[in-house]
Enzyme design. Structure first.
Site, mmCIF file in Angstrom:
data_model
loop_
_atom_site.group_PDB
_atom_site.id
_atom_site.type_symbol
_atom_site.label_atom_id
_atom_site.label_comp_id
_atom_site.label_asym_id
_atom_site.label_seq_id
_atom_site.Cartn_x
_atom_site.Cartn_y
_atom_site.Cartn_z
ATOM 1 N N HIS A 56 -5.473 6.889 7.166
ATOM 2 C CA HIS A 56 -4.787 5.953 6.291
ATOM 3 C C HIS A 56 -3.305 5.921 6.629
ATOM 4 O O HIS A 56 -2.704 6.955 6.938
ATOM 5 C CB HIS A 56 -4.959 6.365 4.829
ATOM 6 C CG HIS A 56 -6.343 6.187 4.316
ATOM 7 N ND1 HIS A 56 -6.606 5.751 3.030
ATOM 8 C CD2 HIS A 56 -7.548 6.362 4.904
ATOM 9 C CE1 HIS A 56 -7.924 5.691 2.845
ATOM 10 N NE2 HIS A 56 -8.503 6.062 3.980
ATOM 11 N N ASP B 28 -2.460 -0.215 6.546
ATOM 12 C CA ASP B 28 -3.406 -0.644 5.523
ATOM 13 C C ASP B 28 -2.942 -1.924 4.834
ATOM 14 O O ASP B 28 -3.759 -2.780 4.481
ATOM 15 C CB ASP B 28 -3.616 0.466 4.494
ATOM 16 C CG ASP B 28 -4.433 1.622 5.050
ATOM 17 O OD1 ASP B 28 -4.827 1.548 6.240
ATOM 18 O OD2 ASP B 28 -4.673 2.596 4.314
ATOM 19 N N ASP C 196 0.852 -1.189 0.000
ATOM 20 C CA ASP C 196 0.000 0.000 0.000
ATOM 21 C C ASP C 196 0.890 1.242 0.000
ATOM 22 O O ASP C 196 2.041 1.187 0.455
ATOM 23 C CB ASP C 196 -0.929 0.025 1.221
ATOM 24 C CG ASP C 196 -1.957 1.145 1.118
ATOM 25 O OD1 ASP C 196 -2.811 1.083 0.227
ATOM 26 O OD2 ASP C 196 -1.881 2.088 1.933
ATOM 27 N N GLU D 177 0.873 5.832 0.293
ATOM 28 C CA GLU D 177 0.214 7.119 0.513
ATOM 29 C C GLU D 177 0.906 8.139 -0.371
ATOM 30 O O GLU D 177 2.115 8.015 -0.656
ATOM 31 C CB GLU D 177 0.272 7.540 1.983
ATOM 32 C CG GLU D 177 -0.425 6.591 2.941
ATOM 33 C CD GLU D 177 -1.907 6.406 2.671
ATOM 34 O OE1 GLU D 177 -2.521 7.326 2.094
ATOM 35 O OE2 GLU D 177 -2.446 5.345 3.033
ATOM 36 N N HIS E 237 -4.153 11.125 5.340
ATOM 37 C CA HIS E 237 -3.106 10.354 6.016
ATOM 38 C C HIS E 237 -2.381 11.093 7.133
ATOM 39 O O HIS E 237 -1.642 10.466 7.902
ATOM 40 C CB HIS E 237 -2.090 9.826 5.002
ATOM 41 C CG HIS E 237 -1.555 10.866 4.052
ATOM 42 N ND1 HIS E 237 -0.910 11.993 4.451
ATOM 43 C CD2 HIS E 237 -1.579 10.914 2.696
ATOM 44 C CE1 HIS E 237 -0.535 12.696 3.395
ATOM 45 N NE2 HIS E 237 -0.951 12.070 2.312
ATOM 46 N N GLU F 176 -6.193 18.345 1.259
ATOM 47 C CA GLU F 176 -7.043 17.163 1.065
ATOM 48 C C GLU F 176 -6.277 15.878 1.364
ATOM 49 O O GLU F 176 -6.804 14.950 1.987
ATOM 50 C CB GLU F 176 -7.576 17.115 -0.375
ATOM 51 C CG GLU F 176 -8.469 18.279 -0.751
ATOM 52 C CD GLU F 176 -7.680 19.504 -1.207
ATOM 53 O OE1 GLU F 176 -6.418 19.487 -1.113
ATOM 54 O OE2 GLU F 176 -8.314 20.477 -1.638
#
Length: 240
Positions: A153, A158, A10, A12, A60, A55
Site C-alpha cells: 500500500h 492508491d 488516501d 497510510e 505499507h 502489522e
C-alpha cells in the site's frame, strides 16, 4: 455539466484507531477535474513520533526509522489544506481516512474537515456491485486497471488507482467515450466531409447597383436570345 474539482485521497497510518494513539504517516492526493484526473498531485510522508507496529509495516513498508526524518503534520498541514481547498474528497472507506486526518487536525487545534465533503467510493461500489468484495484491488481487476506495481500500500499510488476506479465507478469514462464517438461522427459525417455551418445572417452583396445596371445594359446589346436573359430577375409570383 458545470466545472467540478474533486480530490481523490488516501492515507497510510500506524494502525487502525486514532483514538488509541495510532497516527497518520502518509497522505496522497490526486486532483480530478470534470471527473478526469489532471495529473496534479500532493504527497507527503509524515513523522508520527512513535514506533511502527509490525502489522502496519507489513502493509505499507514504512519504518519508524524512515519516517523519523520526515516533517511533522503541522509542518505540512498548510500545503495539504491549500491543495484540497474546498473540493469534495473522494476516499475509499472514507470514515477511516478522515478519522485520522481530523485527529491530526484536532491535535494541532485546526478545524476538522466536515463529513459532508466526503464521497465514499466503497459505499458507491457496494451499491453498484452488491454481494462481492469491493477492495481497491478487486475494483482494479473489475475495471481492467493495471495495479501490478502495487506490491504494498502507498497513499499516492492508491489515490492514483482510486482516481481511475472512480471514473469507471460513476460511469464517467463511458460517458466520455460516447461523447467522443458522437463528436467524431458529427465531425466526419457519413461521406467524410466536415459539416458546413450556416451563417446566422447572409453577407451583404459587394456588387453596387451601378455595376448591376451596367451589366443589364451590356446584356441588352446581345439580343433577345442571349442566354443571360434567362438569369434576369423575374417578378415574384403573387399568392395563388
Amino acid at each position: 455539466m458545470k466545472n467540478m474539482r474533486e480530490i481523490v485521497l488516501d492515507t497510510e497510518t500506524t494502525g487502525l484507531d486514532p483514538l488509541r494513539g495510532d497516527r497518520l504517516v502518509e497522505v496522497g492526493c490526486v486532483e480530478v477535474f470534470n471527473r478526469m484526473p489532471t495529473g496534479q498531485t500532493f504527497h507527503r510522508y509524515i513523522n508520527p513520533q512513535r514506533d511502527m507496529p509490525a502489522e502496519a509495516f507489513a502493509v505499507h513498508g514504512l519504518s519508524a526509522e524512515f519516517l523519523s526524518t520526515k516533517p511533522l503534520f503541522d509542518e505540512v498541514v498548510d500545503d495539504f489544506l491549500e491543495f484540497i481547498g474546498d473540493a469534495p474528497l473522494v476516499i475509499h472507506n472514507a470514515s477511516f481516512d478522515i478519522s485520522f486526518i481530523n485527529a491530526e487536525l484536532d491535535r494541532i487545534k485546526r478545524a476538522a474537515i466536515p463529513r459532508e465533503r466526503l464521497v465514499d467510493t466503497l459505499l458507491l461500489a457496494r451499491r453498484k456491485h452488491p454481494g462481492v468484495s469491493n477492495r481497491l484491488d478487486d475494483l482494479c481487476s473489475r475495471y481492467a486497471i493495471d495495479n501490478s506495481h502495487r506490491t504494498k500500500h502507498g497513499a499516492l499510488l492508491d489515490a492514483e488507482l482510486l482516481a481511475e476506479v472512480y471514473v469507471d465507478l460513476i460511469g464517467a469514462r463511458q460517458s466520455q467515450l460516447i461523447l467522443a464517438s458522437e463528436s467524431e461522427e458529427i465531425r466526419v459525417g457519413t461521406n467524410g466531409d466536415a459539416p458546413r455551418r450556416q451563417r446566422p445572417a447572409p453577407l451583404a452583396p459587394r456588387v453596387s447597383e451601378a455595376e448591376r445596371e451596367a451589366h443589364r445594359a451590356f446584356i441588352a446589346t446581345m439580343g433577345e436570345k442571349a442566354i443571360w436573359n434567362e438569369y434576369l430577375a423575374q417578378p415574384a409570383a403573387g399568392p395563388a
